[in-house]
Write a protein that holds these residues in place. Structure first.
Motif, PDB file in Angstrom:
ATOM      1  N   ARG A 368       0.804  -1.223   0.000  1.00 40.92           N
ATOM      2  CA  ARG A 368       0.000   0.000   0.000  1.00 40.92           C
ATOM      3  C   ARG A 368       0.836   1.272   0.000  1.00 40.92           C
ATOM      4  N   SER A 412       0.761  -8.375  -8.704  1.00 43.72           N
ATOM      5  CA  SER A 412       0.380  -7.859  -7.391  1.00 43.72           C
ATOM      6  C   SER A 412       1.200  -6.646  -6.996  1.00 43.72           C
ATOM      7  N   ARG A 415       0.738  -2.109  -9.217  1.00 43.03           N
ATOM      8  CA  ARG A 415       0.150  -0.831  -8.813  1.00 43.03           C
ATOM      9  C   ARG A 415       1.128   0.005  -7.996  1.00 43.03           C
ATOM     10  N   ILE A 416       1.790  -0.605  -7.020  1.00 41.16           N
ATOM     11  CA  ILE A 416       2.698   0.160  -6.173  1.00 41.16           C
ATOM     12  C   ILE A 416       3.903   0.647  -6.970  1.00 41.16           C
ATOM     13  N   VAL A 418       3.922   1.443 -10.264  1.00 38.50           N
ATOM     14  CA  VAL A 418       3.495   2.551 -11.122  1.00 38.50           C
ATOM     15  C   VAL A 418       3.320   3.824 -10.298  1.00 38.50           C
ATOM     16  N   ARG A 419       2.670   3.705  -9.152  1.00 37.35           N
ATOM     17  CA  ARG A 419       2.466   4.889  -8.317  1.00 37.35           C
ATOM     18  C   ARG A 419       3.791   5.406  -7.765  1.00 37.35           C
ATOM     19  N   GLN A 474      -0.432   8.905  -4.876  1.00 35.17           N
ATOM     20  CA  GLN A 474      -1.674   8.500  -4.203  1.00 35.17           C
ATOM     21  C   GLN A 474      -1.379   7.733  -2.916  1.00 35.17           C
TER      22      GLN A 474
END
Length: 579
Positions: A368, A412, A415-416, A418-419, A474
């Motif tokens: 996260r 999995s 996302r982390i 890319v952010r 984000q």
């Protein structure tokens, strides 16, 4: 730590901060950029076919040259062996690669069909025979093309087949030179690099093995092992006239000499010294203490000279254009840099995961909020940001799952990653507002997402790079993580302790994780919400069933992977640390 600087030095640093990175403007890739995406797509297939045809013809000429240098009149099986597995893939020049790979497939006790003392045939007869043999090497030339393209695609991961073909065309099908040209376009031109890809690295060996397997080589391990083994300097010096560009003709005695070199590599672990044993009068064994890879036959000066010649030609062609195209976001060079940067971020997360113990209790924070920006290096930032968030916002006991220590795929982590990349790019924009998107990407490629140097020279910046990075990425708690980074950056003693702890540990222990947690226990002054989403009873039951299924599948996959690794290790005893 406070540094006292003169006014002139501060002004020069401010100018350096606002200046784009050192030139690495991709002279080769920019020659083929097109601002018209539709036109570029329509001509891409045509250009790829044209490049393939030109490269195939050039590779075919290499086979003719290699065959002409070999003692074909004394070995009837030589042409067949060359057409079967004499790929021009390797870290030497193409002709030398063909010769070495061909000899490596000859059995140790091969029989000569003609008298060894028979003189070489006349040059005219040799040329006539070579013309007859040209069709024999058409298939192996095609497979060599596939292997060369495949190596570049696997080695870099950010090239298209069309781009890989262009670099090979500029390098005249010389794989090592093509790698240097790609690295220059990807902003490695100013770095201190080896003259060729590192033969001892897993990246080089894996790319080479995949490439020759796709080309249908009968013994792919043999090429990898020959490339990755190291030899005594005197052994390499003896074969140097045979394995350099424009080398001498290979005699039958030279074939035996090359076979001896190949036999040495068969008994040497990859990436370690290949030692020739010499028995003394007392029966002891004397081991040599120095050794090198076979690719060292190519000097750094020669490789740099060839690269400089290619780049000079590319810059000349680029400057001769009447109109320089500014394609902005659609620039092919920028797209390649962005793909390389994404791959770099992915490798940083793999490095961070490799340092964490199997059960470290920070998976929630890692997925996260384990971003790579912060006051330390990118890998250290990933670790401390994950631990900081996990301790600040722990999962409730009902939501914890202690056995999730396996990663079955990379999606999995997508996302982390890319952010995280969006965050570190925004941090650079905050510190260097005059940078274009291409400047930002190039600076991160050069530093491998390490912004610590920019942070040291941009502390007086009016914009907060940490807050802007957290918002762009984000982050769940952007204000809190920004304040945490500021407080940590001001505590040099704590920064030194964290660096020492993370940099010196191969794999962190649970005690190291607790120590890091104590060091990053800085009150954020921003209270996160303690409310955690509660699952419905039926949803919770489904989740438990899914977890049970996952655990069964995990144990099954782990047992199968362990079985495959044991089998592979038994078949390849020269490879170390497979498991």
């Amino acid at each position: 730590m406070v540094f006292l600087r003169s006014a002139d030095k501060r002004r020069s640093q401010k100018k350096a901060l606002c200046r784009p990175p050192s030139p690495c403007d991709g002279p080769i890739s920019c020659l083929y950029s097109s601002c018209d995406a539709a036109a570029a797509a329509s001509t891409s297939q045509e250009n790829t076919k044209m490049t393939k045809d030109l490269l195939h013809d050039r590779i075919l000429n290499f086979y003719e040259d290699a065959f002409d240098r070999l003692p074909w009149e004394g070995m009837s099986e030589l042409a067949q062996v060359m057409s079967t597995g004499g790929l021009c893939v390797g870290l030497l020049d193409p002709v030398s690669n063909i010769i070495l790979n061909t000899v490596s497939l000859l059995p140790p006790g091969f029989q000569l069909q003609l008298n060894v003392l028979r003189p070489r045939k006349s040059r005219r007869l040799a040329i006539a025979n070579r013309t007859k043999k040209k069709g024999t090497f058409y298939d192996i030339a095609s497979r060599s093309y596939l292997a060369l393209i495949g190596f570049l695609l696997d080695y870099f991961g950010c090239l298209t087949e069309e781009q890989a073909g262009r670099y090979l065309r500029w390098a005249d099908a010389d794989l090592a030179l093509a790698v240097l040209l790609v690295e220059y376009d990807l902003c490695f031109g100013e770095a201190e690099r080896l003259p060729v890809p590192d033969p001892g690295s897993g990246r080089t060996q894996a790319s080479l093995e995949l490439a020759v397997r796709r080309a249908g080589h009968p013994a792919p391990d043999r090429i990898v092992q020959l490339t990755a083994s190291v030899f005594l300097p005197q052994r390499l010096e003896a074969v140097k006239p045979l394995l350099v560009a424009g080398g001498t003709e290979v005699t039958l005695d030279n074939i035996y000499l090359l076979q001896g070199l190949i036999q040495d590599s068969n008994h040497a672990p990859q990436g370690t010294r290949c030692l020739s044993n010499k028995a003394t009068d007392e029966g002891a064994v004397v081991h040599a203490m120095t050794s090198d890879y076979i690719s060292s036959l190519r000097s750094h000066q020669d490789m740099e000279s060839m690269r400089s010649a290619c780049l000079a030609k590319a810059y000349s062609l680029k400057s001769s254009r009447l109109k320089q195209l500014d394609c902005g976001e659609s620039c092919e060079h920028l797209r390649s840099l962005e793909m390389w940067l994404q791959d770099t971020v992915h490798s940083l997360y793999l490095d961070a995961i490799a340092m964490l113990p199997r059960r470290h209790g920070t998976n929630n924070g890692h997925i996260r909020a384990g971003h790579c920006y912060g006051p330390l290096g990118p890998v250290a930032n990933i670790i401390i940001n994950s631990i900081w968030y996990s301790r600040l916002c722990p999962l409730p006991s009902s939501a914890r799952y202690d056995n999730n220590d396996d990663i079955l795929d990379t999606l999995s982590m997508l996302r982390i990653q890319v952010r995280s990349l969006e965050g570190v790019m925004e941090a650079v924009r905050a510190m260097a507002p005059t940078f274009s998107t291409k400047d930002v990407v190039k600076s991160l490629c050069v530093t491998r997402c390490d912004i610590t140097q920019m942070l040291r020279t941009a502390r007086s910046s009016s914009s907060d790079p940490f807050l802007r990075a957290a918002v762009a990425a984000q982050h769940p708690l952007p204000a809190a993580i920004s304040l945490f980074h500021k407080q940590l950056a001001e505590d040099t003693a704590k920064m030194d302790d964290l660096r020492s702890l993370i940099d010196t540990a191969g794999v962190l222990s649970v005690g190291d994780i607790d120590r890091i947690a104590d060091l990053v226990n800085i009150t954020p002054q921003v209270q996160p919400s303690s409310l955690q989403p509660q699952l419905h009873k039926d949803a919770y039951s489904i989740m438990l069933r899914k977890r049970s299924e996952y655990e069964c599948n995990r144990k099954y996959f782990r047992s199968k992977v362990a079985e495959m690794l044991d089998k592979y290790a038994a078949q390849h005893p020269w490879k170390e640390n497979i498991r």
